[in-house]
Design a protein around this motif. Structure first.
Motif, PDB file in Angstrom:
ATOM      1  N   SER A  66     -15.936 117.719 -10.463  1.00 35.37           N
ATOM      2  CA  SER A  66     -16.957 118.603 -10.055  1.00 35.37           C
ATOM      3  C   SER A  66     -18.377 118.046 -10.366  1.00 35.37           C
ATOM      4  N   ASP A  67     -18.451 116.516 -10.710  1.00 32.40           N
ATOM      5  CA  ASP A  67     -19.722 115.922 -10.958  1.00 32.40           C
ATOM      6  C   ASP A  67     -20.247 115.347  -9.699  1.00 32.40           C
ATOM      7  N   ILE A  68     -21.292 116.022  -9.037  1.00 33.69           N
ATOM      8  CA  ILE A  68     -21.958 115.518  -7.907  1.00 33.69           C
ATOM      9  C   ILE A  68     -23.253 114.778  -8.351  1.00 33.69           C
ATOM     10  N   SER A  69     -23.400 114.216  -9.451  1.00 34.09           N
ATOM     11  CA  SER A  69     -24.523 113.568  -9.731  1.00 34.09           C
ATOM     12  C   SER A  69     -24.662 112.227  -8.862  1.00 34.09           C
ATOM     13  N   TYR A  70     -25.901 111.716  -9.146  1.00 30.75           N
ATOM     14  CA  TYR A  70     -26.034 110.326  -8.342  1.00 30.75           C
ATOM     15  C   TYR A  70     -25.286 109.141  -8.980  1.00 30.75           C
ATOM     16  N   GLN A  71     -25.019 109.390 -10.325  1.00 35.60           N
ATOM     17  CA  GLN A  71     -24.243 108.444 -10.952  1.00 35.60           C
ATOM     18  C   GLN A  71     -22.950 108.405 -10.526  1.00 35.60           C
ATOM     19  N   ASN A  72     -22.250 109.345 -10.197  1.00 33.75           N
ATOM     20  CA  ASN A  72     -21.013 109.601  -9.603  1.00 33.75           C
ATOM     21  C   ASN A  72     -21.080 109.064  -8.393  1.00 33.75           C
ATOM     22  N   GLN A  73     -21.150 107.750  -7.989  1.00 35.23           N
ATOM     23  CA  GLN A  73     -21.178 107.453  -6.456  1.00 35.23           C
ATOM     24  C   GLN A  73     -20.323 108.073  -5.640  1.00 35.23           C
ATOM     25  N   SER A  74     -18.657 108.101  -5.990  1.00 37.21           N
ATOM     26  CA  SER A  74     -17.672 108.670  -4.987  1.00 37.21           C
ATOM     27  C   SER A  74     -18.217 109.913  -4.298  1.00 37.21           C
ATOM     28  N   ASN A  75     -18.611 111.144  -5.457  1.00 37.47           N
ATOM     29  CA  ASN A  75     -18.661 112.216  -5.041  1.00 37.47           C
ATOM     30  C   ASN A  75     -20.238 112.468  -4.165  1.00 37.47           C
ATOM     31  N   TYR A  76     -21.306 111.746  -4.877  1.00 35.14           N
ATOM     32  CA  TYR A  76     -22.617 111.768  -4.375  1.00 35.14           C
ATOM     33  C   TYR A  76     -22.628 111.078  -3.045  1.00 35.14           C
ATOM     34  N   GLU A  77     -22.062 109.971  -2.973  1.00 33.99           N
ATOM     35  CA  GLU A  77     -21.809 109.330  -1.328  1.00 33.99           C
ATOM     36  C   GLU A  77     -21.158 110.180  -0.479  1.00 33.99           C
ATOM     37  N   ARG A  78     -20.213 110.945  -0.712  1.00 31.15           N
ATOM     38  CA  ARG A  78     -19.659 112.023   0.210  1.00 31.15           C
ATOM     39  C   ARG A  78     -20.615 112.984   0.751  1.00 31.15           C
ATOM     40  N   LEU A  79     -21.442 113.567  -0.415  1.00 25.07           N
ATOM     41  CA  LEU A  79     -22.469 114.466   0.051  1.00 25.07           C
ATOM     42  C   LEU A  79     -23.201 113.862   1.094  1.00 25.07           C
ATOM     43  N   LEU A  80     -23.857 112.572   0.834  1.00 23.61           N
ATOM     44  CA  LEU A  80     -24.830 111.993   1.766  1.00 23.61           C
ATOM     45  C   LEU A  80     -24.194 112.101   2.963  1.00 23.61           C
ATOM     46  N   MET A  81     -22.848 111.369   3.210  1.00 22.58           N
ATOM     47  CA  MET A  81     -22.400 111.136   4.608  1.00 22.58           C
ATOM     48  C   MET A  81     -21.899 112.408   5.048  1.00 22.58           C
ATOM     49  N   TRP A  82     -21.664 113.575   4.497  1.00 19.41           N
ATOM     50  CA  TRP A  82     -21.407 114.856   5.266  1.00 19.41           C
ATOM     51  C   TRP A  82     -22.880 115.355   5.828  1.00 19.41           C
ATOM     52  N   GLN A  83     -23.946 115.067   5.023  1.00 20.62           N
ATOM     53  CA  GLN A  83     -25.256 115.476   5.636  1.00 20.62           C
ATOM     54  C   GLN A  83     -25.778 114.791   6.657  1.00 20.62           C
ATOM     55  N   SER A  84     -25.232 113.396   6.770  1.00 19.22           N
ATOM     56  CA  SER A  84     -25.656 112.584   7.751  1.00 19.22           C
ATOM     57  C   SER A  84     -24.636 113.053   9.201  1.00 19.22           C
ATOM     58  N   ALA A  85     -23.332 113.273   9.047  1.00 22.28           N
ATOM     59  CA  ALA A  85     -22.660 113.723  10.109  1.00 22.28           C
ATOM     60  C   ALA A  85     -22.892 114.969  10.501  1.00 22.28           C
ATOM     61  N   THR A  86     -23.532 116.042   9.929  1.00 25.35           N
ATOM     62  CA  THR A  86     -23.909 117.105  10.025  1.00 25.35           C
ATOM     63  C   THR A  86     -25.051 117.087  10.984  1.00 25.35           C
ATOM     64  N   ASN A  87     -26.151 116.246  10.403  1.00 29.01           N
ATOM     65  CA  ASN A  87     -27.549 115.937  11.401  1.00 29.01           C
ATOM     66  C   ASN A  87     -26.996 115.299  13.003  1.00 29.01           C
ATOM     67  N   MET A  88     -26.016 114.673  12.861  1.00 21.19           N
ATOM     68  CA  MET A  88     -25.589 113.955  14.191  1.00 21.19           C
ATOM     69  C   MET A  88     -25.035 115.252  14.943  1.00 21.19           C
ATOM     70  N   PHE A  89     -24.338 116.124  14.583  1.00 15.71           N
ATOM     71  CA  PHE A  89     -23.627 117.178  15.201  1.00 15.71           C
ATOM     72  C   PHE A  89     -25.058 118.136  15.497  1.00 15.71           C
ATOM     73  N   ILE A  90     -25.899 118.359  14.745  1.00 18.43           N
ATOM     74  CA  ILE A  90     -26.956 119.235  15.115  1.00 18.43           C
ATOM     75  C   ILE A  90     -27.804 118.491  16.326  1.00 18.43           C
ATOM     76  N   ASP A  91     -28.061 117.109  16.309  1.00 22.52           N
ATOM     77  CA  ASP A  91     -28.767 116.711  17.320  1.00 22.52           C
ATOM     78  C   ASP A  91     -27.916 116.553  18.677  1.00 22.52           C
ATOM     79  N   HIS A  92     -26.524 116.517  18.432  1.00 25.14           N
ATOM     80  CA  HIS A  92     -25.687 116.355  19.770  1.00 25.14           C
ATOM     81  C   HIS A  92     -24.653 117.276  19.648  1.00 25.14           C
ATOM     82  N   PRO A  93     -24.733 118.473  19.830  1.00 24.95           N
ATOM     83  CA  PRO A  93     -23.801 119.704  19.406  1.00 24.95           C
ATOM     84  C   PRO A  93     -22.808 119.775  20.441  1.00 24.95           C
ATOM     85  N   TYR A  95     -21.496 117.368  22.948  1.00 19.60           N
ATOM     86  CA  TYR A  95     -20.437 116.169  23.392  1.00 19.60           C
ATOM     87  C   TYR A  95     -20.420 115.153  21.925  1.00 19.60           C
ATOM     88  N   GLY A  96     -21.366 115.455  20.830  1.00 25.35           N
ATOM     89  CA  GLY A  96     -21.379 114.434  19.953  1.00 25.35           C
ATOM     90  C   GLY A  96     -21.991 113.143  20.273  1.00 25.35           C
TER      91      GLY A  96
END
Length: 218
Positions: A66-93, A95-96
Protein backbone atom coordinates in the motif's frame (compact mmCIF):
# COMPACT_ATOMS: atom_id res chain seq x y z
CA UNK A 1 1.16 -27.44 -4.28
CA UNK A 2 4.92 -27.95 -3.81
CA UNK A 3 5.59 -24.97 -6.09
CA UNK A 4 3.49 -22.52 -4.05
CA UNK A 5 6.17 -21.77 -1.38
CA UNK A 6 8.68 -21.14 -4.17
CA UNK A 7 6.24 -18.76 -5.86
CA UNK A 8 5.60 -16.98 -2.57
CA UNK A 9 9.31 -16.49 -1.90
CA UNK A 10 9.74 -14.89 -5.32
CA UNK A 11 8.21 -11.87 -3.56
CA UNK A 12 5.99 -10.84 -6.46
CA UNK A 13 3.24 -9.18 -4.50
CA UNK A 14 0.51 -9.34 -7.13
CA UNK A 15 1.04 -13.12 -7.30
CA UNK A 16 0.37 -13.36 -3.57
CA UNK A 17 -2.84 -11.38 -4.00
CA UNK A 18 -4.03 -13.35 -7.03
CA UNK A 19 -3.30 -16.73 -5.40
CA UNK A 20 -5.05 -15.72 -2.19
CA UNK A 21 -8.18 -14.46 -3.95
CA UNK A 22 -8.31 -17.48 -6.27
CA UNK A 23 -8.00 -19.90 -3.37
CA UNK A 24 -10.74 -18.10 -1.46
CA UNK A 25 -13.12 -18.19 -4.43
CA UNK A 26 -12.43 -21.86 -5.16
CA UNK A 27 -13.03 -22.80 -1.54
CA UNK A 28 -16.24 -20.78 -1.28
CA UNK A 29 -17.62 -22.20 -4.52
CA UNK A 30 -16.67 -25.78 -3.72
CA UNK A 31 -19.36 -28.16 -2.47
CA UNK A 32 -17.93 -28.57 1.01
CA UNK A 33 -19.48 -27.89 4.39
CA UNK A 34 -18.88 -24.87 6.58
CA UNK A 35 -16.64 -26.70 9.07
CA UNK A 36 -14.23 -27.76 6.33
CA UNK A 37 -14.22 -24.28 4.85
CA UNK A 38 -13.28 -22.78 8.22
CA UNK A 39 -10.57 -25.40 8.70
CA UNK A 40 -9.12 -24.62 5.28
CA UNK A 41 -9.22 -20.86 5.94
CA UNK A 42 -7.43 -21.30 9.26
CA UNK A 43 -4.82 -23.56 7.67
CA UNK A 44 -4.16 -21.02 4.90
CA UNK A 45 -3.72 -18.12 7.32
CA UNK A 46 -1.41 -20.15 9.56
CA UNK A 47 0.66 -21.19 6.54
CA UNK A 48 0.90 -17.58 5.34
CA UNK A 49 1.97 -16.44 8.81
CA UNK A 50 4.69 -19.10 9.04
CA UNK A 51 6.00 -18.37 5.53
CA UNK A 52 6.24 -14.65 6.26
CA UNK A 53 8.06 -15.29 9.52
CA UNK A 54 10.58 -17.51 7.76
CA UNK A 55 11.30 -14.80 5.20
CA UNK A 56 11.66 -11.27 6.70
CA UNK A 57 12.15 -9.88 3.19
CA UNK A 58 8.76 -11.26 2.20
CA UNK A 59 7.20 -9.56 5.22
CA UNK A 60 8.77 -6.26 4.17
CA UNK A 61 7.42 -6.71 0.66
CA UNK A 62 3.95 -7.43 2.02
CA UNK A 63 3.97 -4.24 4.10
CA UNK A 64 5.00 -2.23 1.02
CA UNK A 65 1.89 -3.14 -1.02
CA UNK A 66 0.00 0.00 0.00
CA UNK A 67 3.05 2.30 -0.02
CA UNK A 68 2.76 4.67 -3.02
CA UNK A 69 5.34 7.20 -1.84
CA UNK A 70 8.20 8.34 -4.06
CA UNK A 71 10.63 6.32 -1.93
CA UNK A 72 8.90 3.08 -2.92
CA UNK A 73 10.06 3.12 -6.52
CA UNK A 74 8.28 -0.06 -7.59
CA UNK A 75 4.81 1.24 -6.69
CA UNK A 76 5.39 4.90 -7.51
CA UNK A 77 6.89 4.08 -10.91
CA UNK A 78 3.82 2.06 -11.83
CA UNK A 79 1.57 5.00 -11.03
CA UNK A 80 3.64 7.19 -13.34
CA UNK A 81 3.54 4.60 -16.14
CA UNK A 82 -0.22 4.16 -15.77
CA UNK A 83 -0.65 7.90 -16.01
CA UNK A 84 1.52 8.03 -19.15
CA UNK A 85 -0.40 5.15 -20.78
CA UNK A 86 -3.72 6.81 -19.90
CA UNK A 87 -2.54 10.05 -21.52
CA UNK A 88 -1.59 8.11 -24.67
CA UNK A 89 -5.07 6.65 -24.82
CA UNK A 90 -6.71 10.04 -24.26
CA UNK A 91 -4.67 11.50 -27.13
CA UNK A 92 -5.28 8.48 -29.43
CA UNK A 93 -8.59 6.96 -28.25
CA UNK A 94 -9.65 5.05 -31.38
CA UNK A 95 -6.50 3.39 -32.77
CA UNK A 96 -3.93 4.02 -30.03
CA UNK A 97 -0.30 4.84 -30.80
CA UNK A 98 0.17 1.56 -32.70
CA UNK A 99 1.30 -1.92 -31.71
CA UNK A 100 4.85 -1.93 -30.27
CA UNK A 101 4.96 1.87 -30.38
CA UNK A 102 4.39 2.34 -26.66
CA UNK A 103 8.08 2.52 -25.74
CA UNK A 104 8.96 5.10 -28.39
CA UNK A 105 6.00 7.30 -27.47
CA UNK A 106 6.65 6.86 -23.77
CA UNK A 107 10.32 7.87 -23.99
CA UNK A 108 9.87 10.83 -26.32
CA UNK A 109 6.45 12.22 -25.50
CA UNK A 110 4.81 10.83 -22.37
CA UNK A 111 7.44 9.93 -19.80
CA UNK A 112 7.05 11.79 -16.51
CA UNK A 113 9.98 13.92 -15.28
CA UNK A 114 9.69 12.00 -12.00
CA UNK A 115 10.19 8.63 -13.68
CA UNK A 116 13.37 6.72 -12.85
CA UNK A 117 12.84 3.78 -15.23
CA UNK A 118 12.49 3.23 -18.97
CA UNK A 119 9.96 0.43 -19.26
CA UNK A 120 8.75 -1.07 -22.54
CA UNK A 121 5.18 -1.48 -21.27
CA UNK A 122 2.93 0.22 -18.69
CA UNK A 123 2.72 -2.79 -16.35
CA UNK A 124 -1.01 -3.18 -16.96
CA UNK A 125 -2.53 -5.28 -19.74
CA UNK A 126 -5.67 -3.17 -20.20
CA UNK A 127 -3.64 0.04 -20.39
CA UNK A 128 -1.25 -1.65 -22.80
CA UNK A 129 -4.11 -2.40 -25.18
CA UNK A 130 -5.72 1.01 -24.70
CA UNK A 131 -2.49 2.92 -25.33
CA UNK A 132 -1.29 0.82 -28.28
CA UNK A 133 -4.54 -0.23 -30.00
CA UNK A 134 -7.16 2.18 -28.64
CA UNK A 135 -10.80 1.22 -28.22
CA UNK A 136 -10.85 -0.91 -31.37
CA UNK A 137 -8.10 -3.27 -30.23
CA UNK A 138 -9.15 -3.27 -26.60
CA UNK A 139 -12.70 -4.29 -27.50
CA UNK A 140 -11.46 -7.66 -28.76
CA UNK A 141 -9.34 -8.31 -25.67
CA UNK A 142 -12.14 -7.39 -23.24
CA UNK A 143 -14.73 -9.40 -25.20
CA UNK A 144 -12.48 -12.47 -25.17
CA UNK A 145 -12.02 -12.48 -21.41
CA UNK A 146 -15.65 -11.66 -20.69
CA UNK A 147 -16.63 -14.69 -22.78
CA UNK A 148 -14.09 -16.94 -21.02
CA UNK A 149 -15.39 -15.85 -17.61
CA UNK A 150 -18.99 -16.29 -18.74
CA UNK A 151 -18.33 -19.75 -20.16
CA UNK A 152 -16.46 -21.09 -17.13
CA UNK A 153 -18.98 -19.67 -14.63
CA UNK A 154 -21.96 -20.94 -16.62
CA UNK A 155 -20.39 -24.39 -17.01
CA UNK A 156 -19.64 -24.66 -13.31
CA UNK A 157 -23.09 -23.50 -12.22
CA UNK A 158 -24.73 -25.91 -14.65
CA UNK A 159 -23.05 -29.13 -13.52
CA UNK A 160 -20.37 -28.26 -10.93
CA UNK A 161 -17.65 -29.28 -13.37
CA UNK A 162 -14.33 -29.33 -11.50
CA UNK A 163 -12.37 -28.30 -14.59
CA UNK A 164 -14.57 -25.23 -15.05
CA UNK A 165 -13.84 -24.17 -11.47
CA UNK A 166 -10.11 -24.76 -11.93
CA UNK A 167 -10.09 -22.74 -15.14
CA UNK A 168 -12.11 -19.96 -13.48
CA UNK A 169 -9.44 -19.77 -10.77
CA UNK A 170 -6.75 -19.52 -13.47
CA UNK A 171 -8.67 -16.72 -15.18
CA UNK A 172 -9.04 -14.80 -11.94
CA UNK A 173 -5.34 -15.14 -11.11
CA UNK A 174 -4.29 -14.18 -14.64
CA UNK A 175 -6.58 -11.15 -14.66
CA UNK A 176 -5.42 -9.90 -11.26
CA UNK A 177 -1.79 -10.36 -12.25
CA UNK A 178 -2.51 -8.37 -15.40
CA UNK A 179 -3.34 -5.32 -13.29
CA UNK A 180 0.32 -4.67 -12.45
CA UNK A 181 2.15 -6.42 -15.30
CA UNK A 182 1.73 -6.75 -19.06
CA UNK A 183 1.72 -10.56 -19.17
CA UNK A 184 -0.49 -10.97 -22.23
CA UNK A 185 1.41 -10.98 -25.56
CA UNK A 186 4.06 -8.54 -24.41
CA UNK A 187 7.87 -8.25 -24.42
CA UNK A 188 9.43 -10.86 -22.16
CA UNK A 189 6.11 -12.57 -21.42
CA UNK A 190 5.55 -14.65 -24.53
CA UNK A 191 5.81 -17.89 -22.56
CA UNK A 192 3.09 -16.74 -20.16
CA UNK A 193 0.76 -16.07 -23.07
CA UNK A 194 1.58 -19.43 -24.68
CA UNK A 195 0.93 -21.23 -21.40
CA UNK A 196 -2.37 -19.35 -21.02
CA UNK A 197 -3.56 -20.52 -24.44
CA UNK A 198 -2.49 -24.11 -23.68
CA UNK A 199 -4.54 -24.09 -20.47
CA UNK A 200 -7.49 -22.51 -22.30
CA UNK A 201 -7.31 -25.13 -25.05
CA UNK A 202 -7.14 -27.96 -22.50
CA UNK A 203 -10.12 -26.53 -20.64
CA UNK A 204 -12.33 -26.48 -23.74
CA UNK A 205 -11.14 -29.91 -24.86
CA UNK A 206 -11.75 -31.50 -21.46
CA UNK A 207 -15.06 -29.69 -21.09
CA UNK A 208 -16.28 -31.12 -24.41
CA UNK A 209 -15.07 -34.69 -23.86
CA UNK A 210 -15.10 -35.38 -20.13
CA UNK A 211 -17.88 -34.83 -17.63
CA UNK A 212 -16.65 -34.74 -14.03
CA UNK A 213 -18.74 -33.26 -11.24
CA UNK A 214 -18.06 -32.42 -7.62
CA UNK A 215 -19.33 -34.75 -4.98
CA UNK A 216 -20.95 -33.04 -2.05
CA UNK A 217 -18.88 -33.54 1.06
CA UNK A 218 -20.76 -34.13 4.28
Amino acid sequence: MFNIPAIVFENTRIVWISLFISFMIVILLSKINIKRILLIFISIFISIFILLQISPNSLTRLKSISDISYQNQSNYERLLMWQSATNMFIDHPIYGVGIDNYYNEYIHNYRSPLSREKQHHPHNVLLTFLSETGLLGTFGYVTLFLYLFYHSIKTYIKNYNIFALAYLACLISFTINSLTDSIFSQIGYGKCTTFFWIITGLYFYINNHISIKYKKYI
